[in-house]
Motif scaffolding. Sequence first.
Motif, PDB file in Angstrom:
ATOM      1  N   THR A  17       6.882   3.250  -6.210  1.00  0.00           N
ATOM      2  CA  THR A  17       7.031   3.395  -4.566  1.00  0.00           C
ATOM      3  C   THR A  17       5.897   3.404  -3.826  1.00  0.00           C
ATOM      4  O   THR A  17       5.703   3.469  -2.495  1.00  0.00           O
ATOM      5  CB  THR A  17       7.672   5.063  -4.277  1.00  0.00           C
ATOM      6  N   ALA A  18       4.523   3.121  -4.295  1.00  0.00           N
ATOM      7  CA  ALA A  18       3.267   3.199  -3.863  1.00  0.00           C
ATOM      8  C   ALA A  18       3.011   1.822  -3.248  1.00  0.00           C
ATOM      9  O   ALA A  18       3.537   0.749  -3.726  1.00  0.00           O
ATOM     10  CB  ALA A  18       2.175   3.430  -4.759  1.00  0.00           C
ATOM     11  N   PRO A  19       2.370   1.651  -2.152  1.00  0.00           N
ATOM     12  CA  PRO A  19       1.966   0.392  -1.392  1.00  0.00           C
ATOM     13  C   PRO A  19       1.258  -0.524  -2.410  1.00  0.00           C
ATOM     14  O   PRO A  19       0.573  -0.110  -3.339  1.00  0.00           O
ATOM     15  CB  PRO A  19       1.106   0.596  -0.372  1.00  0.00           C
ATOM     16  N   ALA A  20       1.502  -1.812  -2.475  1.00  0.00           N
ATOM     17  CA  ALA A  20       1.138  -2.881  -3.158  1.00  0.00           C
ATOM     18  C   ALA A  20      -0.562  -2.842  -3.318  1.00  0.00           C
ATOM     19  O   ALA A  20      -1.159  -2.859  -4.323  1.00  0.00           O
ATOM     20  CB  ALA A  20       1.530  -4.320  -3.115  1.00  0.00           C
ATOM     21  N   GLU A  21      -1.165  -2.874  -2.059  1.00  0.00           N
ATOM     22  CA  GLU A  21      -2.616  -2.918  -2.021  1.00  0.00           C
ATOM     23  C   GLU A  21      -3.269  -1.548  -2.624  1.00  0.00           C
ATOM     24  O   GLU A  21      -4.194  -1.606  -3.206  1.00  0.00           O
ATOM     25  CB  GLU A  21      -3.264  -3.120  -0.677  1.00  0.00           C
ATOM     26  N   PHE A  22      -2.511  -0.364  -2.374  1.00  0.00           N
ATOM     27  CA  PHE A  22      -3.248   0.926  -3.166  1.00  0.00           C
ATOM     28  C   PHE A  22      -3.037   0.598  -4.728  1.00  0.00           C
ATOM     29  O   PHE A  22      -3.982   0.695  -5.551  1.00  0.00           O
ATOM     30  CB  PHE A  22      -2.406   1.972  -2.879  1.00  0.00           C
ATOM     31  N   LEU A  23      -1.848   0.000  -5.297  1.00  0.00           N
ATOM     32  CA  LEU A  23      -1.848  -0.191  -6.614  1.00  0.00           C
ATOM     33  C   LEU A  23      -2.691  -1.219  -7.250  1.00  0.00           C
ATOM     34  O   LEU A  23      -3.288  -1.265  -8.221  1.00  0.00           O
ATOM     35  CB  LEU A  23      -0.401  -0.591  -6.952  1.00  0.00           C
ATOM     36  N   ALA A  24      -3.046  -2.355  -6.448  1.00  0.00           N
ATOM     37  CA  ALA A  24      -4.184  -3.010  -6.831  1.00  0.00           C
ATOM     38  C   ALA A  24      -5.265  -2.607  -7.045  1.00  0.00           C
ATOM     39  O   ALA A  24      -6.083  -2.712  -7.944  1.00  0.00           O
ATOM     40  CB  ALA A  24      -4.129  -4.173  -5.729  1.00  0.00           C
ATOM     41  N   GLY A  25      -5.643  -1.537  -6.255  1.00  0.00           N
ATOM     42  CA  GLY A  25      -6.945  -0.684  -6.282  1.00  0.00           C
ATOM     43  C   GLY A  25      -7.035  -0.115  -7.675  1.00  0.00           C
ATOM     44  O   GLY A  25      -7.955  -0.008  -8.646  1.00  0.00           O
ATOM     45  N   VAL A  26      -5.869   0.626  -7.949  1.00  0.00           N
ATOM     46  CA  VAL A  26      -5.525   1.169  -9.143  1.00  0.00           C
ATOM     47  C   VAL A  26      -5.914   0.342 -10.307  1.00  0.00           C
ATOM     48  O   VAL A  26      -6.498   0.789 -11.464  1.00  0.00           O
ATOM     49  CB  VAL A  26      -4.499   2.131  -9.369  1.00  0.00           C
ATOM     50  N   GLU A  27      -5.053  -0.887 -10.302  1.00  0.00           N
ATOM     51  CA  GLU A  27      -5.111  -1.597 -11.429  1.00  0.00           C
ATOM     52  C   GLU A  27      -6.686  -2.131 -11.767  1.00  0.00           C
ATOM     53  O   GLU A  27      -7.106  -2.442 -12.928  1.00  0.00           O
ATOM     54  CB  GLU A  27      -4.417  -2.517 -11.303  1.00  0.00           C
ATOM     55  N   ASP A  56     -10.742  11.750 -12.876  1.00  0.00           N
ATOM     56  CA  ASP A  56     -10.201  11.135 -11.770  1.00  0.00           C
ATOM     57  C   ASP A  56     -11.066  10.094 -11.097  1.00  0.00           C
ATOM     58  O   ASP A  56     -12.490  10.042 -11.242  1.00  0.00           O
ATOM     59  CB  ASP A  56     -10.186  12.569 -10.811  1.00  0.00           C
ATOM     60  N   VAL A  57     -10.405   9.058 -10.303  1.00  0.00           N
ATOM     61  CA  VAL A  57     -11.089   7.917  -9.824  1.00  0.00           C
ATOM     62  C   VAL A  57     -10.306   8.135  -8.657  1.00  0.00           C
ATOM     63  O   VAL A  57      -9.231   7.801  -8.313  1.00  0.00           O
ATOM     64  CB  VAL A  57     -10.684   6.650 -10.822  1.00  0.00           C
ATOM     65  N   ILE A  58     -11.440   7.887  -7.448  1.00  0.00           N
ATOM     66  CA  ILE A  58     -11.040   7.622  -6.101  1.00  0.00           C
ATOM     67  C   ILE A  58     -11.038   6.285  -5.857  1.00  0.00           C
ATOM     68  O   ILE A  58     -11.930   5.450  -5.987  1.00  0.00           O
ATOM     69  CB  ILE A  58     -11.737   8.385  -5.197  1.00  0.00           C
ATOM     70  N   VAL A  59      -9.826   5.823  -5.175  1.00  0.00           N
ATOM     71  CA  VAL A  59      -9.578   4.278  -4.952  1.00  0.00           C
ATOM     72  C   VAL A  59      -9.327   4.546  -3.220  1.00  0.00           C
ATOM     73  O   VAL A  59      -8.627   5.495  -2.933  1.00  0.00           O
ATOM     74  CB  VAL A  59      -8.537   3.659  -5.633  1.00  0.00           C
ATOM     75  N   PRO A  60      -9.274   3.228  -2.578  1.00  0.00           N
ATOM     76  CA  PRO A  60      -8.847   3.265  -1.067  1.00  0.00           C
ATOM     77  C   PRO A  60      -7.535   3.703  -1.034  1.00  0.00           C
ATOM     78  O   PRO A  60      -6.492   3.170  -1.820  1.00  0.00           O
ATOM     79  CB  PRO A  60      -9.052   2.096  -0.516  1.00  0.00           C
ATOM     80  N   GLY A  61      -7.183   4.548  -0.407  1.00  0.00           N
ATOM     81  CA  GLY A  61      -5.979   5.148  -0.159  1.00  0.00           C
ATOM     82  C   GLY A  61      -5.367   6.468  -0.775  1.00  0.00           C
ATOM     83  O   GLY A  61      -4.138   6.992  -0.898  1.00  0.00           O
ATOM     84  N   GLY A  62      -6.378   6.847  -2.069  1.00  0.00           N
ATOM     85  CA  GLY A  62      -5.986   7.806  -2.834  1.00  0.00           C
ATOM     86  C   GLY A  62      -6.675   7.780  -3.907  1.00  0.00           C
ATOM     87  O   GLY A  62      -8.027   7.712  -4.019  1.00  0.00           O
ATOM     88  N   MET A  63      -6.314   8.418  -5.068  1.00  0.00           N
ATOM     89  CA  MET A  63      -6.686   8.606  -6.565  1.00  0.00           C
ATOM     90  C   MET A  63      -5.850   8.523  -7.364  1.00  0.00           C
ATOM     91  O   MET A  63      -4.667   8.557  -7.344  1.00  0.00           O
ATOM     92  CB  MET A  63      -7.539  10.009  -6.451  1.00  0.00           C
ATOM     93  N   PHE A  64      -6.253   8.631  -8.643  1.00  0.00           N
ATOM     94  CA  PHE A  64      -5.656   8.433  -9.874  1.00  0.00           C
ATOM     95  C   PHE A  64      -6.490   9.414 -11.022  1.00  0.00           C
ATOM     96  O   PHE A  64      -7.595   9.337 -11.083  1.00  0.00           O
ATOM     97  CB  PHE A  64      -5.190   7.256 -10.492  1.00  0.00           C
ATOM     98  N   THR A  81      -2.079   9.785  -6.897  1.00  0.00           N
ATOM     99  CA  THR A  81      -1.807  10.350  -5.787  1.00  0.00           C
ATOM    100  C   THR A  81      -2.047   9.450  -4.622  1.00  0.00           C
ATOM    101  O   THR A  81      -3.248   8.903  -4.254  1.00  0.00           O
ATOM    102  CB  THR A  81      -2.671  11.642  -5.778  1.00  0.00           C
ATOM    103  N   TYR A  82      -1.258   9.113  -3.794  1.00  0.00           N
ATOM    104  CA  TYR A  82      -1.297   8.197  -2.686  1.00  0.00           C
ATOM    105  C   TYR A  82      -1.520   8.764  -1.472  1.00  0.00           C
ATOM    106  O   TYR A  82      -0.528   9.802  -0.968  1.00  0.00           O
ATOM    107  CB  TYR A  82      -0.283   7.334  -2.675  1.00  0.00           C
TER     108      TYR A  82
END
Length: 85
Positions: A17-27, A56-64, A81-82
């Motif tokens: 359910t997370a936005p594609a650009e956020f998931l791209a940063g996670v990946e 924990d890693v911070i990415v644009p839009g949230g963290m994982f 976490t978005y």
Amino acid sequence: MSWKWEYAFGAEETARTAPAEFLAGVERKADELVRAAEAVHIHGRAHEDIDPKGGDVIVPGGMFRYQVVVRSERVYIVQITYLGY
């Protein structure tokens, strides 16, 4: 077997359910973690010590949050976490 990353537990559901650009940063960050783990643990399958502490890693839009399991040669994304910023 070669090093890979994958979603674990509820992180996979959140990823749907997370936005594609956020998931791209996670990946991208997960790929970096895999390369680092592979470089540090060259003989991962033969590892007999305890696994390293995750983090924990911070990415644009949230963290994982992730955990490395050396004998499985995996980096598991255990929480996403978005925040939408």
